[in-house]
Design an enzyme around this catalytic site. Structure first.
Site, PDB file in Angstrom:
ATOM      1  N   SER A  14       0.823  -1.222   0.000  1.00 40.40           N
ATOM      2  CA  SER A  14       0.000   0.000   0.000  1.00 40.40           C
ATOM      3  C   SER A  14       0.854   1.268   0.000  1.00 40.40           C
ATOM      4  O   SER A  14       0.500   2.269   0.613  1.00 40.40           O
ATOM      5  CB  SER A  14      -0.966   0.017   1.201  1.00 40.40           C
ATOM      6  OG  SER A  14      -1.813  -1.104   1.181  1.00 40.40           O
ATOM      7  N   GLY A  16       1.687   2.895  -2.819  1.00 39.48           N
ATOM      8  CA  GLY A  16       1.350   3.753  -3.947  1.00 39.48           C
ATOM      9  C   GLY A  16       2.078   3.358  -5.215  1.00 39.48           C
ATOM     10  O   GLY A  16       2.346   4.204  -6.073  1.00 39.48           O
ATOM     11  N   THR A 189      17.163   5.146   5.487  1.00 39.95           N
ATOM     12  CA  THR A 189      17.333   4.460   4.203  1.00 39.95           C
ATOM     13  C   THR A 189      17.505   2.952   4.345  1.00 39.95           C
ATOM     14  O   THR A 189      17.445   2.232   3.348  1.00 39.95           O
ATOM     15  CB  THR A 189      18.561   5.009   3.461  1.00 39.95           C
ATOM     16  OG1 THR A 189      19.753   4.673   4.191  1.00 39.95           O
ATOM     17  CG2 THR A 189      18.470   6.516   3.301  1.00 39.95           C
ATOM     18  N   THR A 192      15.018   0.473   2.687  1.00 39.08           N
ATOM     19  CA  THR A 192      15.146   0.434   1.232  1.00 39.08           C
ATOM     20  C   THR A 192      16.383  -0.343   0.817  1.00 39.08           C
ATOM     21  O   THR A 192      16.359  -1.126  -0.138  1.00 39.08           O
ATOM     22  CB  THR A 192      15.175   1.863   0.663  1.00 39.08           C
ATOM     23  OG1 THR A 192      13.914   2.479   0.879  1.00 39.08           O
ATOM     24  CG2 THR A 192      15.492   1.861  -0.827  1.00 39.08           C
ATOM     25  N   LYS A 224      22.728   8.689  -0.976  1.00 39.14           N
ATOM     26  CA  LYS A 224      23.097   7.563  -0.117  1.00 39.14           C
ATOM     27  C   LYS A 224      22.428   6.274  -0.604  1.00 39.14           C
ATOM     28  O   LYS A 224      23.071   5.210  -0.668  1.00 39.14           O
ATOM     29  CB  LYS A 224      22.689   7.865   1.329  1.00 39.14           C
ATOM     30  CG  LYS A 224      23.060   6.775   2.319  1.00 39.14           C
ATOM     31  CD  LYS A 224      22.665   7.188   3.737  1.00 39.14           C
ATOM     32  CE  LYS A 224      23.007   6.091   4.750  1.00 39.14           C
ATOM     33  NZ  LYS A 224      22.604   6.486   6.125  1.00 39.14           N
ATOM     34  N   CYS A 384     -26.466   0.539  -9.304  1.00 37.08           N
ATOM     35  CA  CYS A 384     -26.643  -0.910  -9.203  1.00 37.08           C
ATOM     36  C   CYS A 384     -27.621  -1.247  -8.065  1.00 37.08           C
ATOM     37  O   CYS A 384     -28.824  -1.098  -8.225  1.00 37.08           O
ATOM     38  CB  CYS A 384     -25.294  -1.598  -9.026  1.00 37.08           C
ATOM     39  SG  CYS A 384     -25.349  -3.377  -9.312  1.00 37.08           S
ATOM     40  N   LEU A 385     -27.124  -1.670  -6.909  1.00 34.07           N
ATOM     41  CA  LEU A 385     -28.006  -1.920  -5.773  1.00 34.07           C
ATOM     42  C   LEU A 385     -28.771  -0.653  -5.406  1.00 34.07           C
ATOM     43  O   LEU A 385     -29.910  -0.723  -4.932  1.00 34.07           O
ATOM     44  CB  LEU A 385     -27.185  -2.411  -4.581  1.00 34.07           C
ATOM     45  CG  LEU A 385     -27.958  -2.727  -3.305  1.00 34.07           C
ATOM     46  CD1 LEU A 385     -28.969  -3.835  -3.538  1.00 34.07           C
ATOM     47  CD2 LEU A 385     -27.005  -3.109  -2.176  1.00 34.07           C
ATOM     48  N   MET A 387     -30.109   1.381  -7.423  1.00 33.36           N
ATOM     49  CA  MET A 387     -31.330   1.402  -8.226  1.00 33.36           C
ATOM     50  C   MET A 387     -32.354   0.424  -7.654  1.00 33.36           C
ATOM     51  O   MET A 387     -33.546   0.721  -7.564  1.00 33.36           O
ATOM     52  CB  MET A 387     -31.045   1.040  -9.680  1.00 33.36           C
ATOM     53  CG  MET A 387     -32.291   1.109 -10.566  1.00 33.36           C
ATOM     54  SD  MET A 387     -32.045   0.548 -12.261  1.00 33.36           S
ATOM     55  CE  MET A 387     -32.985  -0.991 -12.257  1.00 33.36           C
ATOM     56  N   GLU A 408     -32.994 -11.491  -3.660  1.00 35.84           N
ATOM     57  CA  GLU A 408     -31.668 -11.704  -3.096  1.00 35.84           C
ATOM     58  C   GLU A 408     -31.734 -11.681  -1.575  1.00 35.84           C
ATOM     59  O   GLU A 408     -30.976 -12.392  -0.903  1.00 35.84           O
ATOM     60  CB  GLU A 408     -30.689 -10.629  -3.585  1.00 35.84           C
ATOM     61  CG  GLU A 408     -29.289 -10.757  -2.999  1.00 35.84           C
ATOM     62  CD  GLU A 408     -28.355  -9.632  -3.398  1.00 35.84           C
ATOM     63  OE1 GLU A 408     -27.172  -9.692  -3.005  1.00 35.84           O
ATOM     64  OE2 GLU A 408     -28.797  -8.701  -4.101  1.00 35.84           O
ATOM     65  N   HIS A 512     -22.694   0.614 -13.571  1.00 26.89           N
ATOM     66  CA  HIS A 512     -21.679   1.271 -12.741  1.00 26.89           C
ATOM     67  C   HIS A 512     -20.964   2.336 -13.569  1.00 26.89           C
ATOM     68  O   HIS A 512     -19.819   2.125 -14.022  1.00 26.89           O
ATOM     69  CB  HIS A 512     -20.658   0.249 -12.234  1.00 26.89           C
ATOM     70  CG  HIS A 512     -21.169  -0.659 -11.170  1.00 26.89           C
ATOM     71  ND1 HIS A 512     -21.028  -0.381  -9.823  1.00 26.89           N
ATOM     72  CD2 HIS A 512     -21.831  -1.843 -11.249  1.00 26.89           C
ATOM     73  CE1 HIS A 512     -21.576  -1.362  -9.116  1.00 26.89           C
ATOM     74  NE2 HIS A 512     -22.077  -2.262  -9.947  1.00 26.89           N
ATOM     75  N   GLU A 514     -19.433   4.858 -12.714  1.00 27.03           N
ATOM     76  CA  GLU A 514     -18.214   5.374 -12.079  1.00 27.03           C
ATOM     77  C   GLU A 514     -16.949   4.777 -12.693  1.00 27.03           C
ATOM     78  O   GLU A 514     -15.877   5.395 -12.661  1.00 27.03           O
ATOM     79  CB  GLU A 514     -18.229   5.103 -10.570  1.00 27.03           C
ATOM     80  CG  GLU A 514     -18.110   3.651 -10.145  1.00 27.03           C
ATOM     81  CD  GLU A 514     -19.443   2.932 -10.004  1.00 27.03           C
ATOM     82  OE1 GLU A 514     -19.504   1.921  -9.275  1.00 27.03           O
ATOM     83  OE2 GLU A 514     -20.423   3.380 -10.642  1.00 27.03           O
TER      84      GLU A 514
END
Length: 553
Positions: A14, A16, A189, A192, A224, A384-385, A387, A408, A512, A514
């Protein structure tokens, strides 16, 4: 020859990596190159479609119907290209294909092993995007963290692939955490260094290191890292936290990240044109600096993890920037809504959005939200849901169908206004069997949906098993529900809305939208929903809310 870039991660997950990869994709595209992207995930699930959003955030759906990792949403939004089913693959998918071939006798007489069979299958996936497109550059992000046991076969496949492709046709970017230790007042550092050492022990020397930190990683620290990791000093880049993910491309561009990548790959570094992107980020910061905010309340069930609604949230932000307004998004847990507190919890909402989801938990809270939006004339967008609960609420409270819901949630309900799709009957496998991908929808003239899209036939992506029950079509439409979007054959109800004479803006879709929103091209339904919310907040007509800068024109 298509060039390949691999993005790995070090120290923690996580970090990025996906944003770094997507940012580079945008920068290379701005230099005139055709870029495609893919994500290799080492977990054993065939795809993330059966995972809870609490595990990996939202499931992003491609145009051709593949359930994928949410990073593909970042890729599409940054490079403005529709990705495909080849753009996300997992260890589970690799093993599934190999076991199927073994059972069919393809390896008769031979032993199937990680090397060469698994690594060969992974390399074939690397090549597939190259073969299916005319991409100049393919960027592949490796999920997880270097050192994970489950990712070792992928790292070995990358090592082999680089050797086969030849020098100058591939490169590796290692994104690593450079933590700030408050007690020492400095960034460190060593993590890494160890991460790169682990990567090198597996046969891969990174070409670039991107330092992720919540503090600036200055030139001396980068020098470095370069020294200890055997990387050129000008190939170590700082990627400290930015105000927005959309600022990352220019943050890296200002360090000539993309120029160095072009040089390493032997690509002509055509002049970079980030003007459209920079206009968007300028307008975004201008909008977000405004004290007056338009509040959108999103009523869901995975609200403890905002990534579960990542594309919805981004689509709302895109639309806010389009109109030059500061849109504030409040996530509301539908499970906590009751008839006694719904007015209090949703007070101050300029717009109410109910997103997609599965399962009974929180459903009644979502129905209450749809009711409050309808009765109080608050702009509403159902996804979706969203609607399905809007239809259920209308059936209950306008048509008198007490307890109307979806099969459902209650297979024996008296009024199943939402029911299992016919082609889903008898389907027992859960993974990859829903209605998935882009489907056509015809929009009725004179509707809000038609006004939003400006055309009759549109395509949006789907992910569902249940649909509007046509047995109740006449009863619901006679009571005032508008079926604004249907499948071309007229059978499937894809969008519903309320008449403008009854409500300022109330639209819901089985799709969807989006998933297709872009920073400079907001999804039409989101754009118009936010427009209606702004109009209500400012006490003006919808027509008076216009794009301040024409950013998406």
């Amino acid at each position: 020859m298509t060039k390949h870039i691999f993005v790995t991660g070090g120290v923690v997950s996580s970090l990025g990596k996906g944003i770094t990869a997507a940012s580079l994709g945008r920068l290379l595209k701005s230099r005139g190159y055709k870029v495609m992207m893919q994500k290799a995930d080492p977990y054993l699930n065939v795809d993330p479609g059966t995972m809870s959003p609490f595990q990996h955030g939202e499931v992003f759906v491609t145009e051709d119907g593949k359930e994928t990792d949410l990073d593909l949403g970042h890729y599409e939004r940054f490079i403005d290209e529709n990705l495909t089913s080849s753009s996300n693959f997992t260890t589970g998918l690799i093993y599934q294909s190999l076991i199927s071939r073994e059972r069919a006798g393809d390896f008769l007489g031979g032993t199937v092993q990680v090397i060469p069979h698994v690594t060969d299958a992974i390399k074939a996936q690397f090549r597939r995007v190259e073969e299916q497109t005319d991409a100049d550059v393919v960027i592949t992000e490796l999920g997880g963290t270097i050192g994970d046991i489950e990712g070792q076969s992928f790292v070995e496949a990358i090592r082999q692939f680089r050797k086969e492709k030849g020098h100058g046709n591939t490169l590796v970017i290692h994104v690593s955490l450079v933590p700030y230790i408050a007690a020492a007042h400095e960034v460190k550092t060593k993590p890494t260094q160890h991460s790169v050492k682990e990567l090198r022990s597996m046969g891969i020397q990174p070409d670039f290191i991107v330092c992720r930190s919540d503090h600036e990683v200055d030139a001396s620290i980068r020098a470095k890292i370069a020294h200890f990791c055997d990387v050129d000093e000008d190939c170590v880049f700082e990627n400290s936290d930015c105000p927005s993910i959309y600022d990352v491309p220019m943050h890296l561009a200002n360090q000539d990240f993309d120029l160095k990548v072009c040089q390493k790959l032997g690509l002509d570094p055509h002049k970079r044109d980030m003007s459209e992107w920079n206009r968007f980020t300028d307008y975004m910061h201008e909008a977000n600096a405004k004290e007056d905010v338009t509040t959108i309340k999103v009523v869901g069930k995975y609200t403890q993890l905002p990534d579960a609604y990542l594309s919805v949230i981004e689509s709302l932000h895109h639309s806010g920037v389009y109109y030059g307004r500061h849109v504030q998004i409040d996530l509301i847990d539908g499970e906590e809504l009751t008839p006694d507190n719904v007015d209090e919890v949703l007070a101050g909402a300029d717009g109410i959005l109910v997103p997609g989801g599965f399962g009974l938990r929180g459903i009644e809270g979502k129905v209450l939200s749809a009711n409050r939006a309808r009765v109080n004339k608050v702009p509403y967008l159902g996804i979706c849901l969203g609607m399905q609960v809007a239809v259920s609420e209308f059936a209950r409270n306008v048509c008198g169908m007490e307890g109307a819901t979806s099969t459902e949630f209650d297979a024996e309900c008296k009024y199943p206004v939402i029911d299992l799709m016919k082609d889903q009957e008898g389907v027992t496998d859960k993974g990859g069997t829903m209605r998935l991908g882009a489907y056509p929808c015809k929009l009725a003239e004179g509707t809000l949906a038609r006004e939003a899209y400006g055309e009759e036939l549109v395509y949006e992506r789907h992910r569902h098993r249940f649909e509007f029950n046509n047995a109740y079509r006449k009863q619901l439409t006679d009571a005032g529900l508008v079926l604004s979007g249907l499948s071309p054959d007229g059978h499937l109800v894809e969008m519903i809305e309320l008449r403008e004479s009854d409500h300022p803006w109330f639209v819901a879709t089985q799709a969807h939208p989006e998933f297709k929103s872009r920073p400079t091209k907001p999804a039409p339904l989101f754009r118009e929903f936010v427009r209606a919310a702004i109009a209500g907040h400012e006490g003006v007509g919808r027509g008076e809310v216009v794009p301040e800068h024409g950013v998406a024109e």
